[in-house]
Structures are given as C-alpha cells and as structure tokens.
Design an enzyme around this catalytic site. Structure first.
Site, PDB file in Angstrom:
ATOM      1  NE  ARG A   1      -1.566  -0.136   6.019  1.00  0.00           N
ATOM      2  CZ  ARG A   1      -1.934  -1.381   6.288  1.00  0.00           C
ATOM      3  NH1 ARG A   1      -1.030  -2.244   6.696  1.00  0.00           N
ATOM      4  NH2 ARG A   1      -3.190  -1.761   6.163  1.00  0.00           N
TER       5      ARG A   1
ATOM      6  CG  ASP B   1     -19.548  25.686  18.793  1.00  0.00           C
ATOM      7  OD1 ASP B   1     -18.557  26.205  19.329  1.00  0.00           O
ATOM      8  OD2 ASP B   1     -19.472  24.897  17.840  1.00  0.00           O
TER       9      ASP B   1
ATOM     10  NE  ARG C   1      -3.669  -0.367   2.616  1.00  0.00           N
ATOM     11  CZ  ARG C   1      -4.928  -0.649   2.289  1.00  0.00           C
ATOM     12  NH1 ARG C   1      -5.232  -1.868   1.880  1.00  0.00           N
ATOM     13  NH2 ARG C   1      -5.868   0.260   2.364  1.00  0.00           N
TER      14      ARG C   1
ATOM     15  CB  THR D   1      -8.392   3.192  -0.365  1.00  0.00           C
ATOM     16  OG1 THR D   1      -8.205   1.778  -0.365  1.00  0.00           O
ATOM     17  CG2 THR D   1      -9.389   3.553   0.725  1.00  0.00           C
TER      18      THR D   1
END
Length: 636
Positions: free
Chosen positions: A319, A606, A73, A154
């Site tokens: 990876r 907020d 990956r 992905t």
C-alpha cells in the site's frame, strides 16, 4: 534490474507470431491446411518451456518468506464525503497539508516503477478516490503501463454513476463499492450523510456497463447490521454481485471492540440456516476472500476474515498512502516515505533498494486480533477507504410523488418514520429490502407505509401516541422484596433458568418538551444536525437491542420486534415517544421498552441542544406489559 515476471513474458511471447518468436522456445512452422490441433499442441509446448525457463520474480518485491507482491493499492486522497465509524474517528482526523501529498506525476512515477518490477494489479483507494478531480486521467495514464492487467477502484459509490462511463473508457476494469446496509435510514445513521440512492444508482450503473462481478463490501458490526446478512445474500439471486462480508477491524479512533466483531464462522452459520445448500467455491491464489454461492443464484458471497482467520501466508499486497508512505501490512505501523526519497532526487535503483528493504522486513503474519486492537496505527481513512462519515447527520430527504425520498409536511414525516421502522425489521428470512430491490431492478422505489415492523400486517400510517387511559387487567401480583439483591443486600442477577418461555410484550412512553423555537425547526426538518426524529427513532431501536449492556443486571433478550414511534404535539411544542418490544423467553421486555423510549428522548435533546437547553424530558413510564408469572399490567 530484476527480470520481468513470468506472466508478462507469457503475454509478450504469446502476442507475437510463431515465426518471430524470440523467447528461445522451440518453434514449429505451420502450413496451410494443417489441423488446428497442431497449433494447440505447439502453444502448450511453448507455455511449458516458458514455465521452466522464465526468470524469477522481482527480488525487490519478494519478502523473506517468499511472498511475491504483485498487487499495489494507492491512496489518491485522505479526504472523503462520508465518515464511517469503523473507518474514521468520530472527531475527524487531521488532514495532511496538500504540499505533503503525492502529486499526480509522483503517483504515476511510483506506479511505473512497481509495474516494471512485476506488479500487475493496482487498486485506487482513498479517502474517497472519486473526489479527486483528475481520477479519470490517472486511470487513463495507468492503463498505458505495459504489464498492468487490472486497474480497480474502491469507492463509497456516491459519485460512481456520474463518473463510471468515463472511468470505463479510461481503462477501469474492476469496482468495489462499500455499502453496509440496505435500509436508507440506517445508511444515514451510519454515514451521517445522504446518499443511499446514489450508491444504489452506482451499483446499477456498474451492472449496466457490464462489470461482473460488481463487488459490494459490507463491514459487519454486531448490533448494527448483522441482521441484514440474509438481505444482502438475497440480492445475489438475480444480480451479478459479489457481496463481501468483512470482519470489523481495529484502527485508530474507531473504538474497536471484540464484542462488535461478527466472525466469519458465525456469519456462515447464519447463512447456512437459510441456505443449507450453500457451496464453497475454489479460492484463487493470494485471494483474501472465502467465496460461497447459493446454487442457482447469479452472484456469490465472500468473507474477508482478517481477524478470525488471517490470510497473511499468501498476502501479495502493498500500500502507498496519500502522503507517499509505503505500508507493507495493513495492520502494521511500520512505514517508509517514498515521497521524501523521490523529492530528494533518488534514482530508480535507489528507490528499489528502499522498497526492497521495506518488503524484506515484512513479518510472517500480523499480531492477531487482540494485539492489533492495542497497536498504534493510522485511522482507516488515512490508509484507504471502505466508507467514511461526517460529524453531523444531515437532513433526511423528503417523500413526494416525484421523489420517493422526499418528505413534505408533518403527515408525510410521521409516515416516513414508520416506513423506516418497517425496513429495520429484524426477522430471519430471505428478504431483500424493497428499496434496494427496486433501485437495482427495473422500476423506481415506491412509498411503503406501515405502523408495524411485521411484514404481514395491513398498511397503515403511524398513529398518534395514545393518551387515553388504559384498561387494567387486574392488579398484578407484587413482591414485598427487591428481586435484584441477595439476602445480604448485595446486587445480584435473577436466575431465570427455571422459568418457562412465554410471549412477552411491553410498551413504554416518554415526552420531550422542546419549546417553540426547537419544535418549529424539528417540525420543518431544519436542524443543522439533520432529521432529529429519524435519528431519535433509530437510536431508540438500537438502545432496545443494547439494554443488557446498559443496565447491569438485565438479562440479554433476543427481541423479535422493536418499534419506536414519534408524534409531534404542536399544542405543547413537544414530541411524544412510544416504544414497544416483543420477545419470547423467560424474562420480560419492559426494560427494553423503557430504554428505547428514554434513549430516543435523550437523542432528541442532543439533536436540539444547540438551539435551546430549556428542553424537558419527562413522563418516562411503562404503559403496559404482558406475559410472565406476575401477570399483565396496563397503566390506568
């Protein structure tokens, strides 16, 4: 140099003619007219010979436990156009300077080296890989590597529909799309960016171009989207999808909490209650997923059980991060910089020695879910992408006849809030989101407007918050003692074990006085943080479900219905909030309704505090409650 793996030897030999085979296998020359069975037998004999005489897998990619790492990956970027709470800390992450990231040539150099040693599958990740300008060219260059069988990506799907035709021509063969909800408003609540319809278009485009299955990654988080499991499974009835439910995993800054994690077995139990016939599918070697299928459905579902049932024993993954570090375990904090050695002029053999040493140190398995949560590790975005979020939620697109997601004018906005509440319905039945069905089906999504979360009521737009006096149903019985203290005055939870289950309903309200400036921005949906009303509504729904975690002595209640309505009051420059909750059980739901109204009001504050701090929250009160031994209550 290590010898080539069996799979590539088979490919090369089987591509050659029988007469020119130089593998050393016995060869039989065929004559015209011979039965085809002879060729089949010959092919079988050659395969058996290669299995028995093939050279071993690369020693550099084989760890001390015999695991062969054939899957790489590669993160193309740390940047992303979204930010998901399980992937990136809320405050963001410091990005690596561009000069320290791998260049395109460095990515391809490392890819060639790994493929030469036996890697046959490469997946491109991020950040969001599709925001890298040369992603199509990288795929095309990888496609030229001999022995590489699969190139996957992905993505969060935002740019997929636009780029997928080019990527397919370049050689992309597999797609994973991250999607954690089928409710548009909740999507924006999770990722704090627009884009639900773009993700749906990307999924549709992948199906249209023949990708099968199209993998959809869904990170399941308790209190957020575990109520949509059945919706996702229902999508697989008519679509070639592999919906992959991923257990919530800990990474730096995502505030991992064991209580947020929904385990594989719990998810599976939920699915089996609806589809008892759910059948287990055979698992592929080195697969991370446990696959299941509802008989008769076109697609399937899978579970990634990284936390509850690890698959370390068959792990074949490595990876490379965007800054060139090799990670041999997603959950490990051990990394080695291939970039630095590459730029220092290391030879191919030297790089292989470094890679081999790192792979050789890979542990038998990761530390387990509780230990992982305490480990120092990169945030997920700096390893690879599932989905990301941005700090501030954007403006919700509006509803018009041309664009079903556009809201124009306050009347439409009020209807839209109720549409979101309807879609957020938490029932337990096989229902697919209307919008999801229509985006993935043949027709465009249509407006849907209802003032209730229940699906069987007549369509009706959100009504104003009632200010008329309610009719009393008689004075409820009262107590001259506090129920949440014991005989000595200490706090104590009431024992409801002996109480009968009855239908409980409660309605509470609140008012937020915004002032003229903030009110106008909310009314026109022009706040920089995004659509204050939608965010406040979703916050109220979430708060109702979390009441027992916020109020110490409240019992946990399994709510069957939550509704939060908001109405703009231009005469007072205010927002009226009304929250209703329903459940069947031994205790009331007035605290859930009050919490929903109060948190919705706090969220409005907020969202608007950057414009004005002269905002007043008030009139938080119970309007009515029904059910229970103390009788009904209606405020007069």
């Amino acid at each position: 140099m290590a010898a080539r793996p069996v799979s590539r030897m088979l490919q090369r030999v089987l591509r050659s003619s029988v007469r020119s085979c130089n593998s050393g296998a016995p060869v039989t020359q065929h004559r015209p007219g011979e039965p085809s069975q002879t060729a089949v037998e010959e092919l079988s004999r050659r395969r058996q010979f290669l299995r028995e005489h093939a050279a071993p897998f690369s020693a550099f990619l084989t760890d001390s436990f015999g695991r062969q790492h054939s899957y790489l990956r590669i993160s193309l970027t740390e940047k992303c156009n979204l930010r998901c709470q399980y992937c990136m800390p809320e405050e963001g992450v410091p990005l690596t300077p561009k000069a320290d990231l791998l260049t395109t040539e460095e990515i391809l150099t490392l890819a060639r080296l790994f493929v030469k040693e036996g890697v046959d599958k490469i997946r491109l990740t991020g950040g969001e890989p599709l925001i890298r300008p040369d992603v199509v060219d990288i795929v095309a260059q990888l496609h030229r590597l001999e022995g590489l069988r699969t190139i996957g990506i992905t993505t969060n799907g935002i740019s997929l529909a636009r780029l997928l035709p080019q990527l397919q021509k370049a050689g992309l063969s597999a797609i994973n799309i991250s999607l954690d909800t089928l409710v548009p408003a909740k999507f924006e609540f999770i990722v704090r960016r627009k884009g639900f319809h773009k993700v749906m278009e990307g999924i549709h485009k992948a199906i249209e171009l023949g990708y099968s299955p199209v993998k959809v990654n869904c990170v399941v988080m308790r209190g957020l989207n575990e109520d949509e499991l059945l919706d996702f499974v229902a999508l697989t009835e008519g679509l070639p999808l592999d919906v992959r439910f991923i257990e919530y995993m800990p990474f730096d800054g995502n505030k991992w909490n064991f209580k947020k994690m929904v385990s594989y077995k719990e998810m599976l139990d939920t699915l089996r209650q609806q589809w008892p016939e759910l059948e287990k599918l055979p698992e592929e070697e080195s697969s991370t997923a446990k696959a299941f299928k509802v008989p008769g459905f076109r697609g399937q579902v899978s579970f990634i059980t990284s936390m509850s049932e690890h698959f370390c024993g068959t792990c074949n993954r490595l990876r490379i991060t965007a800054d060139g570090n090799l990670k041999v375990c997603l959950f490990g904090n051990s990394e080695v910089s291939l970039r630095d050695h590459l730029r220092a002029g290391a030879s191919e053999e030297e790089l292989l020695q470094i890679i081999g040493a790192s792979v050789g140190r890979k542990k038998r398995q990761h530390a387990g879910m509780f230990s992982i949560a305490q480990m120092k590790n990169r945030p997920m975005i700096l390893i690879e992408l599932l989905l990301m979020l941005q700090d501030s939620p954007p403006a919700i697109p509006s509803i018009s006849s041309q664009d079903p997601f556009r809201v124009q004018g306050i009347g439409h906005r009020v209807s839209f809030f109720n549409q979101m509440a309807t879609l957020w319905k938490g029932c337990r039945g096989p229902r697919t989101s209307l919008l999801a069905q229509r985006w993935l089906g043949s027709g465009p999504p249509q407006r849907h407007c209802s003032s209730r979360l229940d699906s069987d009521t007549n369509p009706k737009c959100l009504s104003a918050v009632s200010r008329a006096p309610a009719t009393p149903s008689g004075p409820p019985p009262t107590s001259d003692q506090l129920t949440h203290v014991d005989a000595e005055g200490r706090a104590a939870m009431v024992d409801v074990g002996g109480k009968p289950d009855t239908e409980r309903l409660a309605v509470a309200s609140a008012v937020v006085l915004l002032g003229p400036v903030a009110f106008k921005l909310v009314q026109k949906n022009q706040l920089k943080k995004g659509d204050a009303l939608v965010v406040a509504q979703l916050a109220g729904v979430q708060a109702a479900k979390q009441t027992s975690q916020l109020i110490p002595l409240c019992h946990h209640v399994a709510l069957s219905h939550v509704e939060v309505q908001l109405e703009l009051d231009s005469t007072r420059h205010a927002v009226g909030i009304q929250a209703s909750c329903r459940a069947r059980g031994p205790t009331g739901v007035e605290m859930e309704a009050l919490t929903a109204a109060a948190v919705a009001a706090l969220t409005l504050y907020d969202m608007c505090k950057a414009v004005s701090r002269d905002i007043v929250l008030g009139e938080i009160k119970l309007i009515s409650k029904t059910g229970g031994q103390r009788g009904d209550f209606h405020r007069t």
